[in-house]
Design a protein around this motif. Structure first.
Motif, PDB file in Angstrom:
ATOM      1  N   ARG A  15       1.009  -1.052  -0.044  1.00 43.28           N
ATOM      2  CA  ARG A  15       0.158   0.026  -0.054  1.00 43.28           C
ATOM      3  C   ARG A  15       0.911   1.247  -0.033  1.00 43.28           C
ATOM      4  O   ARG A  15       0.508   2.154  -0.785  1.00 43.28           O
ATOM      5  CB  ARG A  15      -0.692  -0.019   1.159  1.00 43.28           C
ATOM      6  N   GLU A  16       1.918   1.112   0.761  1.00 38.17           N
ATOM      7  CA  GLU A  16       2.928   2.427   0.988  1.00 38.17           C
ATOM      8  C   GLU A  16       3.551   2.718  -0.511  1.00 38.17           C
ATOM      9  O   GLU A  16       3.779   3.983  -0.816  1.00 38.17           O
ATOM     10  CB  GLU A  16       3.785   1.998   1.929  1.00 38.17           C
ATOM     11  N   SER A  17       4.090   1.389  -0.944  1.00 36.10           N
ATOM     12  CA  SER A  17       5.061   1.746  -2.254  1.00 36.10           C
ATOM     13  C   SER A  17       4.155   1.942  -3.500  1.00 36.10           C
ATOM     14  O   SER A  17       5.279   2.225  -4.508  1.00 36.10           O
ATOM     15  CB  SER A  17       6.124   0.530  -2.149  1.00 36.10           C
ATOM     16  N   ALA A  18       3.071   1.683  -3.632  1.00 31.31           N
ATOM     17  CA  ALA A  18       2.455   1.725  -4.872  1.00 31.31           C
ATOM     18  C   ALA A  18       2.663   3.042  -5.728  1.00 31.31           C
ATOM     19  O   ALA A  18       2.879   3.917  -5.160  1.00 31.31           O
ATOM     20  CB  ALA A  18       0.879   1.568  -4.814  1.00 31.31           C
ATOM     21  N   PRO A  19       3.085   2.641  -7.163  1.00 31.93           N
ATOM     22  CA  PRO A  19       2.820   1.431  -7.848  1.00 31.93           C
ATOM     23  C   PRO A  19       4.096   0.830  -7.882  1.00 31.93           C
ATOM     24  O   PRO A  19       4.414  -0.472  -8.556  1.00 31.93           O
ATOM     25  CB  PRO A  19       2.427   1.869  -9.010  1.00 31.93           C
ATOM     26  N   ALA A  20       5.098   1.259  -7.174  1.00 28.38           N
ATOM     27  CA  ALA A  20       6.729   0.472  -7.311  1.00 28.38           C
ATOM     28  C   ALA A  20       6.696  -0.815  -6.602  1.00 28.38           C
ATOM     29  O   ALA A  20       5.955  -1.079  -5.590  1.00 28.38           O
ATOM     30  CB  ALA A  20       7.690   1.696  -6.750  1.00 28.38           C
ATOM     31  N   LEU A  21       7.613  -1.536  -6.907  1.00 26.38           N
ATOM     32  CA  LEU A  21       7.875  -2.898  -6.107  1.00 26.38           C
ATOM     33  C   LEU A  21       8.820  -2.387  -5.017  1.00 26.38           C
ATOM     34  O   LEU A  21       9.723  -1.241  -5.201  1.00 26.38           O
ATOM     35  CB  LEU A  21       8.754  -3.791  -7.074  1.00 26.38           C
ATOM     36  N   ALA A  79      -3.345  -5.488 -12.387  1.00 32.25           N
ATOM     37  CA  ALA A  79      -4.753  -5.949 -11.700  1.00 32.25           C
ATOM     38  C   ALA A  79      -4.851  -5.769 -10.424  1.00 32.25           C
ATOM     39  O   ALA A  79      -5.761  -5.874  -9.836  1.00 32.25           O
ATOM     40  CB  ALA A  79      -5.018  -7.227 -12.189  1.00 32.25           C
ATOM     41  N   THR A  80      -3.760  -5.240  -9.770  1.00 33.17           N
ATOM     42  CA  THR A  80      -3.637  -5.099  -8.167  1.00 33.17           C
ATOM     43  C   THR A  80      -3.903  -3.828  -7.674  1.00 33.17           C
ATOM     44  O   THR A  80      -2.987  -2.818  -8.349  1.00 33.17           O
ATOM     45  CB  THR A  80      -2.402  -5.678  -7.464  1.00 33.17           C
ATOM     46  N   ASP A  81      -4.906  -3.544  -6.904  1.00 35.14           N
ATOM     47  CA  ASP A  81      -5.152  -2.275  -6.595  1.00 35.14           C
ATOM     48  C   ASP A  81      -4.384  -1.973  -5.262  1.00 35.14           C
ATOM     49  O   ASP A  81      -5.055  -2.648  -4.194  1.00 35.14           O
ATOM     50  CB  ASP A  81      -6.581  -1.802  -6.206  1.00 35.14           C
ATOM     51  N   PRO A  82      -3.272  -1.404  -5.070  1.00 32.77           N
ATOM     52  CA  PRO A  82      -2.511  -1.611  -3.902  1.00 32.77           C
ATOM     53  C   PRO A  82      -3.235  -0.862  -2.898  1.00 32.77           C
ATOM     54  O   PRO A  82      -3.109  -1.088  -1.578  1.00 32.77           O
ATOM     55  CB  PRO A  82      -1.296  -0.595  -4.111  1.00 32.77           C
ATOM     56  N   GLU A  90      -3.874  -5.481   2.377  1.00 33.22           N
ATOM     57  CA  GLU A  90      -3.997  -5.560   3.795  1.00 33.22           C
ATOM     58  C   GLU A  90      -2.529  -5.973   4.134  1.00 33.22           C
ATOM     59  O   GLU A  90      -1.826  -5.491   4.978  1.00 33.22           O
ATOM     60  CB  GLU A  90      -4.968  -6.666   4.217  1.00 33.22           C
ATOM     61  N   VAL A  91      -1.855  -6.889   3.151  1.00 30.52           N
ATOM     62  CA  VAL A  91      -0.411  -7.451   3.437  1.00 30.52           C
ATOM     63  C   VAL A  91       0.172  -7.013   2.048  1.00 30.52           C
ATOM     64  O   VAL A  91      -0.205  -7.255   1.059  1.00 30.52           O
ATOM     65  CB  VAL A  91      -0.257  -8.697   3.911  1.00 30.52           C
ATOM     66  N   PRO A  92       1.684  -6.933   2.081  1.00 30.09           N
ATOM     67  CA  PRO A  92       2.281  -6.765   0.678  1.00 30.09           C
ATOM     68  C   PRO A  92       1.862  -8.037  -0.170  1.00 30.09           C
ATOM     69  O   PRO A  92       1.756  -9.263   0.423  1.00 30.09           O
ATOM     70  CB  PRO A  92       3.623  -6.855   1.266  1.00 30.09           C
ATOM     71  N   ARG A  93       1.801  -7.648  -1.696  1.00 29.33           N
ATOM     72  CA  ARG A  93       1.510  -8.798  -2.455  1.00 29.33           C
ATOM     73  C   ARG A  93       2.859  -9.167  -3.053  1.00 29.33           C
ATOM     74  O   ARG A  93       3.572  -8.476  -3.864  1.00 29.33           O
ATOM     75  CB  ARG A  93       0.458  -8.198  -3.455  1.00 29.33           C
TER      76      ARG A  93
END
Ligand SMILES: NC(=O)c1ccc[n+]([C@@H]2O[C@H](COP(=O)([O-])OP(=O)(O)OC[C@H]3O[C@@H](n4cnc5c(N)ncnc54)[C@H](OP(=O)(O)O)[C@@H]3O)[C@@H](O)[C@H]2O)c1
Length: 339
Positions: A8-14, A49-52, A56-59
């Motif tokens: 959630r914090e880093s979106a959209p970066a890895l 397709a992931t909405d950061p 709830e937890v890192p993907r």
């Protein structure tokens, strides 16, 4: 444990993250110490397709790995701790861009002994895709050069899937015509075993006719389902087969010439078995085991073109960007973890 994830914090970066240490594996799961991973277009599709904001937890992404079995679940019977393995896994579960990863043993095989971890990690997803498409979705036979005298066209021959499809089709006896749009990708297709290469940025039919080829018995469209649909309908021989792996953008007209010629239309989705927990998902263990034997016997060759350093967010970002260009040769991998 270290991992690379969307958060959630880093979106959209890895982002490089620390996740809790892994719990012991359950059921038929193995706990793998991941040594190398490779990237595939599915990483980019899952990322998009992931909405950061909903995480709830890192993907953790990544569905191609090699590593060492650390522990086995109480129902697992195919492997022991210390086995070196390779696998693609299950896209409905967390990915393998982590130091430790759980995977169902039915999707895993011992890695080829002649390949290092990066070379092995480059193979599972694309090998399963090409193999399942050719020999399980289509009525084709791998062994005994059964298809000698027949022609097979691979659209997108230098990609990850194309590189293995060319080799498997040659093993089955086909005369293989691949497509590539550049000198480097054309050369790569020939290294993989294609006897002819034509340019997919130009109409295919005149180029095939210049080779003396009017029809092909089998065509694998590994790049753009819609774009080549009409042309393949013309090129395919009566009672031929077309193999598809890419979601079409629009509706496909499956009537004539496909109907008039009785052309078989075959879909492959490498994650179908794991996603739907089909009763035959152990087929992926068998396919990867057989492929490992063929690689060790020199009947197939590795498809890794480049290792982009250790497994961290910066290197994975580069790998994702390179893959998104649609111009990579074979496969890109990352190996090892930073201290
Ligand atoms: N259904 C499944 O189970 C499954 C499994 C794996 C992959 N896929 C999908 O299959 C596709 C290919 O995967 P991949 O891993 O092989 O990809 P890849 O390695 O990224 O493919 C790169 C190659 O694609 C070729 N290419 C790019 N645009 C093309 C076009 N318009 N026509 C023909 N070839 C083109 C390029 O050749 P040039 O540089 O010569 O132009 C390049 O060598 C992706 O869309 C992926 O998502 C589906």
């Amino acid at each position: 444990m270290k991992a690379v994830a969307l958060s959630r914090e880093s979106a959209p970066a890895l982002r490089d993250v620390h996740l809790p240490p892994p719990l012991p594996p359950q059921g038929r799961d193995l706990l793998i110490r991941v040594e190398a991973v490779s990237v595939n277009p599915v990483d980019g599709k899952q990322r998009a397709a992931t909405d950061p904001a909903t995480l709830e937890v890192p993907r953790v992404l990544g569905w191609d790995a090699s590593g060492v079995v650390e522990a086995i679940g109480e129902e697992a019977s195919l492997f022991a701790s210390g086995d070196e393995v390779y696998y693609a896994g299950d896209v409905t579960r967390p990915g393998c861009n982590a130091q430790y990863h759980w995977v169902d043993e039915r999707l895993v095989a011992r890695k080829p002994t002649t390949l290092d971890f990066a070379e092995a990690a480059a193979l599972p997803l694309t090998t399963l895709t090409a193999w399942e498409l050719l020999f399980q979705r289509m009525p084709l036979q791998l062994d005994d050069r059964r298809h000698a005298g027949q022609r097979l066209l691979v659209i997108g021959g230098a990609g990850g899937v194309g590189s293995m499809a060319i080799q498997l089709a040659r093993h089955a006896g086909f005369e293989v015509i691949a497509t590539a749009s550049r000198e480097s990708s054309s050369n790569w297709c020939r290294q993989m075993g294609a006897q002819h290469v034509v340019d997919h940025s130009q109409p295919l039919r005149p180029q095939l006719q210049a080779l003396g080829v009017d029809t092909v018995q089998v065509a694998l469209n590994l790049a753009d389902t819609d774009h080549y649909w009409d042309e393949l309908g013309q090129l395919l021989a009566p009672q031929g087969h077309v193999g598809l792996i890419v979601e079409p953008r629009g509706a496909l007209r499956i009537g004539d010439p496909y109907k008039a010629k009785c052309i078989g239309i075959h879909w492959e989705f490498m994650f179908a078995r794991s996603r739907f927990a089909t009763a035959d998902c152990i087929e992926q263990h068998r396919i990867l085991s057989r492929a490992a034997s063929m690689l060790d016997a020199g009947q197939l060759r590795g498809t890794l073109s480049e290792t982009l350093g250790t497994i961290n967010a910066a290197n994975l970002e580069i790998a994702h960007q390179r893959l998104a260009s649609g111009r990579t040769l074979g496969k890109l991998a990352l190996a090892g973890w930073d201290d």
